[in-house]
Enzyme design. Sequence first.
Site: not given
Ligand SMILES: *Cc1c(COP(=O)(O)O)cnc(C)c1O
Length: 388
Positions: A51, A105, A177, A202
Amino acid sequence: MSDSAHSMATKLIHAGEPQPRVNRAVTMPIFQTSTYLYEGETDYHDVKYARLNNSPNHTVLHGKLAAISGAEAALVTASGMAAISTTLLSLLSHGDHLIAIDCLYGGTQTFVTKNLPRFGIEHTLVETSNVDSWSKALRPGSKVLYVEAMTNPTLRVPDLKRAVAFARAHNLVTLIDSTFAPPGLFQPHGLGFDLVLHSATKYLNGHDDLTAGVVTGTSERVAVVKQWLDHLGGALDPHACFLLQRGMKTLSVRLRAQCESAMKIATFLEGHPKVSYVYYPGLKSHPQHKLAAGLYDAFGGMISFELHGGAKAADEFMRRAELPLLAVSLGGVDSLMIRPAAGVHVNVDPKDRDAAGISDGLIRLSVGLEAADDMIADMAQALLDLAH
Ligand SMILES: *Cc1c(COP(=O)(O)O)cnc(C)c1O
């Protein structure tokens, strides 16, 4: 081996890997153990425990992620949202104020507007494409500026250089992000962003088989986020660390192929009589094409588009298309398609959807690794004789 002179493709393979290799294994093994023999650590956060984000799998991954991000340090988390929520909680206290773009997002938008206010953390959402208007949002408690590299699903590109200049002038910590523009396309630290966040679910992992998140920045800043992550508990499991490390090794070849295909598909769609509008930053018709060309090395694998027949035609098209699977998420080897107004944005007020430019018929496509010609042939047959 994490020599900064190496190119991205080389760093993805070699950076961070253990020297010497563990038991001469070429591939980093999985340390499937929660706890480790005590060796006199004096700080709780240094005790070896899964953790606490310090297993050998975490350490190797952190080294690779820092190297490919041009950052001093990196931290992996159990999901992109864990990276985002933990980082925001680590920076903002009761009475602090956050400035964020108005096209966030979905999960981040809800966290900022619904969850953080309960802790006395306030926010102002500012127009994504109008940096000149942002100073109106400033308050004495303003502490953080939060932006995204490319917005979802209409792929707007904020003026990120001016965003950093604005934040510096007003002493704000800058967060971005960069999920839609991963390393290989874009290096936000090079522009001066303090902390860079990713959903590694992603592009970074790229195989739609895990969720993970990433935070990169200076060692000092990342250490603060790690202390919060240690307590909030969003640690990535060692097995998922292994899978992410494996997935990342092919990031640059995947991205190159996805960007090339996306450009071909976007061009095909833009020229098709049944298609009314295509959103792709690589197209000259995109309102921020020049800005995007100045920021990114390529334009990514995400395309959004609208058909003349609106939502009905979109649903019919999505039923007929055989290659792209109908699913949320993006950046993986499989092409995926959704209609945001009926899916991920269904809970967003229709007025806010309109303001964000998300029409009912908008289709979002994440281009995978299928051959571009096969994708185009499939889309052509799905568009042919569309009733609407
Ligand atoms: C998918 C996504 C997130 C969240 O990510 P998870 O891995 O699903 O928690 C945050 N920002 C963007 C731009 C995303 O496409």
